[in-house]
Scaffold this active site. Structure first.
Site, PDB file in Angstrom:
ATOM      1  N   VAL A 249       4.073   6.329  11.069  1.00 57.06           N
ATOM      2  CA  VAL A 249       4.973   7.486  11.029  1.00 57.06           C
ATOM      3  C   VAL A 249       5.936   7.427  12.221  1.00 57.06           C
ATOM      4  CG1 VAL A 249       5.061   9.992  10.803  1.00 57.06           C
ATOM      5  CG2 VAL A 249       3.015   8.768  10.053  1.00 57.06           C
TER       6      VAL A 249
ATOM      7  N   THR B 135       7.356   8.595  15.002  1.00 59.82           N
ATOM      8  CA  THR B 135       7.162   9.615  16.050  1.00 59.82           C
ATOM      9  C   THR B 135       7.283   8.942  17.413  1.00 59.82           C
ATOM     10  OG1 THR B 135       4.813   9.198  16.245  1.00 59.82           O
ATOM     11  CG2 THR B 135       5.476  10.806  14.568  1.00 59.82           C
TER      12      THR B 135
ATOM     13  N   LYS C 292     -10.791   6.312  17.405  1.00 61.23           N
ATOM     14  CA  LYS C 292     -10.552   6.753  16.019  1.00 61.23           C
ATOM     15  C   LYS C 292     -11.727   6.378  15.108  1.00 61.23           C
ATOM     16  CE  LYS C 292      -6.386   8.676  16.296  1.00 61.23           C
ATOM     17  NZ  LYS C 292      -6.150  10.099  16.055  1.00 61.23           N
TER      18      LYS C 292
ATOM     19  N   ILE D 243      -4.027  24.058  14.451  1.00 62.76           N
ATOM     20  CA  ILE D 243      -3.409  22.721  14.445  1.00 62.76           C
ATOM     21  C   ILE D 243      -3.244  22.269  15.892  1.00 62.76           C
ATOM     22  CG2 ILE D 243      -1.528  21.303  13.533  1.00 62.76           C
ATOM     23  CD1 ILE D 243      -0.669  23.834  11.896  1.00 62.76           C
TER      24      ILE D 243
ATOM     25  N   ASN E  46      -5.119  16.900  15.186  1.00 60.47           N
ATOM     26  CA  ASN E  46      -3.992  15.967  15.136  1.00 60.47           C
ATOM     27  C   ASN E  46      -3.647  15.389  16.507  1.00 60.47           C
ATOM     28  OD1 ASN E  46      -1.169  15.001  14.070  1.00 60.47           O
ATOM     29  ND2 ASN E  46      -0.737  16.337  15.806  1.00 60.47           N
TER      30      ASN E  46
ATOM     31  N   TYR F 278      -8.012   2.909  21.449  1.00 62.78           N
ATOM     32  CA  TYR F 278      -7.570   3.694  20.290  1.00 62.78           C
ATOM     33  C   TYR F 278      -8.455   3.394  19.066  1.00 62.78           C
ATOM     34  CZ  TYR F 278      -4.167   5.782  17.030  1.00 62.78           C
ATOM     35  OH  TYR F 278      -3.545   6.553  16.075  1.00 62.78           O
TER      36      TYR F 278
HETATM   37  N1  NAP Z   1       2.645   7.879  14.415  1.00 63.74           N
HETATM   38  C1  NAP Z   1       1.873   7.032  13.744  1.00 63.74           C
HETATM   39  O1  NAP Z   1       2.331   6.011  13.212  1.00 63.74           O
HETATM   40  C2  NAP Z   1       0.397   7.311  13.622  1.00 63.74           C
HETATM   41  C3  NAP Z   1      -0.367   6.414  12.892  1.00 63.74           C
HETATM   42  C4  NAP Z   1      -1.733   6.649  12.756  1.00 63.74           C
HETATM   43  C5  NAP Z   1      -2.294   7.783  13.317  1.00 63.74           C
HETATM   44  N2  NAP Z   1      -1.526   8.637  14.041  1.00 63.74           N
HETATM   45  C6  NAP Z   1      -2.176   9.816  14.627  1.00 63.74           C
HETATM   46  O2  NAP Z   1      -1.425  10.972  14.288  1.00 63.74           O
HETATM   47  C7  NAP Z   1      -1.609  11.971  15.289  1.00 63.74           C
HETATM   48  C8  NAP Z   1      -0.243  12.485  15.727  1.00 63.74           C
HETATM   49  O3  NAP Z   1       0.459  11.406  16.329  1.00 63.74           O
HETATM   50  P1  NAP Z   1       2.041  11.388  16.546  1.00 63.74           P
HETATM   51  O4  NAP Z   1       2.491  10.079  16.066  1.00 63.74           O
HETATM   52  O5  NAP Z   1       2.642  12.627  16.034  1.00 63.74           O
HETATM   53  O6  NAP Z   1       2.060  11.353  18.142  1.00 63.74           O
HETATM   54  P2  NAP Z   1       3.047  12.015  19.201  1.00 63.74           P
HETATM   55  O7  NAP Z   1       4.409  12.116  18.668  1.00 63.74           O
HETATM   56  O8  NAP Z   1       2.806  11.267  20.462  1.00 63.74           O
HETATM   57  O9  NAP Z   1       2.464  13.517  19.342  1.00 63.74           O
HETATM   58  C9  NAP Z   1       1.191  13.712  19.891  1.00 63.74           C
HETATM   59  C10 NAP Z   1       0.893  15.198  19.946  1.00 63.74           C
HETATM   60  O10 NAP Z   1      -0.413  15.333  20.540  1.00 63.74           O
HETATM   61  C11 NAP Z   1      -0.320  16.222  21.640  1.00 63.74           C
HETATM   62  N3  NAP Z   1      -1.221  15.830  22.707  1.00 63.74           N
HETATM   63  C12 NAP Z   1      -1.424  14.595  23.209  1.00 63.74           C
HETATM   64  N4  NAP Z   1      -2.250  14.668  24.260  1.00 63.74           N
HETATM   65  C13 NAP Z   1      -2.572  15.974  24.423  1.00 63.74           C
HETATM   66  C14 NAP Z   1      -3.363  16.693  25.352  1.00 63.74           C
HETATM   67  N5  NAP Z   1      -3.996  16.087  26.366  1.00 63.74           N
HETATM   68  N6  NAP Z   1      -3.466  18.028  25.221  1.00 63.74           N
HETATM   69  C15 NAP Z   1      -2.805  18.682  24.229  1.00 63.74           C
HETATM   70  N7  NAP Z   1      -2.055  18.052  23.312  1.00 63.74           N
HETATM   71  C16 NAP Z   1      -1.933  16.721  23.427  1.00 63.74           C
HETATM   72  C17 NAP Z   1       1.127  16.113  22.115  1.00 63.74           C
HETATM   73  O11 NAP Z   1       1.510  17.326  22.749  1.00 63.74           O
HETATM   74  P3  NAP Z   1       1.802  17.501  24.319  1.00 63.74           P
HETATM   75  O12 NAP Z   1       2.212  16.175  24.860  1.00 63.74           O
HETATM   76  O13 NAP Z   1       2.864  18.550  24.343  1.00 63.74           O
HETATM   77  O14 NAP Z   1       0.507  17.989  24.877  1.00 63.74           O
HETATM   78  C18 NAP Z   1       1.888  15.947  20.806  1.00 63.74           C
HETATM   79  O15 NAP Z   1       2.168  17.209  20.251  1.00 63.74           O
HETATM   80  C19 NAP Z   1      -2.407  11.298  16.405  1.00 63.74           C
HETATM   81  O16 NAP Z   1      -3.769  11.640  16.283  1.00 63.74           O
HETATM   82  C20 NAP Z   1      -2.210   9.823  16.136  1.00 63.74           C
HETATM   83  O17 NAP Z   1      -3.257   9.042  16.655  1.00 63.74           O
HETATM   84  C21 NAP Z   1      -0.184   8.435  14.210  1.00 63.74           C
END
Ligand code: NAP
Length: 256
Positions: free
Chosen positions: A198, A200, A165, A14, A94, A161
């Site tokens: 979501v 986050t 995607k 993951i 993810n 983005y």
């Molecule tokens: N939240 C939404 O509404 C939403 C909607 C559609 C899609 N998504 C997708 O869902 C996924 C998770 O998003 P989220 O909302 O949970 O975002 P988030 O809270 O910003 O978390 C992003 C995660 O990705 C990791 N990450 C980012 N850049 C990284 C890097 N260079 N190396 C290693 N890890 C990295 C971060 O860890 P570190 O910073 O610790 O590295 C963190 O654990 C993403 O692919 C996002 O595009 C989210």
């Protein structure tokens, strides 16, 4: 040794498990019979504690996934070190980022390239490493890429983005096309799944940005209409278990 202790485990890799949806996914997959390999740049001590208490075998790795070559090399070496063939192997792509947000005319190489590496190129090279290095297990394999509604319809100001995607969606389709005729022991099923909106830190970044539709995202938060990461993760974990996983290669958790 008991029969239970010798049974093969289901292996999950993951990405992006330090917070948000990835952390919730790791938590949701802390189940007996599972083995997790988690990766992000930062640690999540609370989640690590929960994992330790669960008794599930979890390895935590700190790795910058904005570098596609080192990320694939890291995954390859981690998979080569797996000493016992798993019952199944699943790669959950993810980790992702939303920025840069802004007009197309303002796109700059300095922020665009790391974005596309993180959201598209690294998921591709990690999938390559996963496919190459898990073939020796001869077990069922799945790739779940966390996509977005923005892959399928443009959002003004989100060109990086949306393009990344959308590329991930097409990559998933390409994997399925290539492996459609593969024998079962080499087979893989891949899905690009949009998770909904979501609650986050990515949504907090979105609400703080300047783009045409920003008010819609502020209203969703103000009206308590965001999905929780925990609920979304539970639904995604159930989705992974579905016998027809892979039958809809571009899906949305809100359709399930
Ligand atoms: N939240 C939404 O509404 C939403 C909607 C559609 C899609 N998504 C997708 O869902 C996924 C998770 O998003 P989220 O909302 O949970 O975002 P988030 O809270 O910003 O978390 C992003 C995660 O990705 C990791 N990450 C980012 N850049 C990284 C890097 N260079 N190396 C290693 N890890 C990295 C971060 O860890 P570190 O910073 O610790 O590295 C963190 O654990 C993403 O692919 C996002 O595009 C989210």
């Amino acid at each position: 040794m008991t029969a239970a202790s010798t049974a093969a485990t289901h292996l999950f890799i993951i990405t992006g498990t330090s917070r948000g949806l990835g952390a919730a996914l790791a938590q949701a997959l802390l189940k007996p019979g599972h083995r997790l390999i988690c990766v992000a740049r930062n640690r999540n001590p609370e989640l690590e504690q929960a994992a330790a208490a669960s008794g599930v075998k979890v390895a935590w790795h700190l790795q910058d996934l904005s570098q596609a070559g080192p990320a694939a090399a890291w995954l390859g070496s981690v998979l080569d070190a797996v000493d016992e063939a798993p019952a199944s192997a699943t790669l959950i792509l993810n980790a992702g980022m939303i920025e840069p947000i802004g007009p197309v005319a303002a796109l700059q190489e300095a922020t665009l390239v790391p974005h596309l590496l993180t959201n598209l190129a690294t998921p591709m090279t990690m999938t390559a490493a996963f496919l190459a290095r898990t073939e020796r297990f001869g077990c069922p394999r799945k790739v779940l890429a966390i996509s977005s509604g923005a892959a399928r319809r443009p959002v003004e100001g989100w060109a990086a983005y949306c393009a990344g995607k959308a590329g991930l969606d097409m990559f998933v389709r390409s994997v399925n096309a290539e492996y459609a005729q593969a024998p079962a022991e080499r087979g893989v099923r891949a899905v690009a799944l949009a998770p909904g909106v979501v609650d986050t830190s990515m949504q907090a970044t979105i609400r703080g940005a300047d783009f045409a539709q920003v008010q819609r995202f502020r209203d969703l938060k103000d009206n308590d209409q965001l999905a929780s990461a925990e609920d979304t993760a539970r639904r995604i974990a159930a989705y992974l278990d579905r016998p027809d996983f892979g039958s809809t290669e571009l899906d949305d958790i809100r359709n399930t």
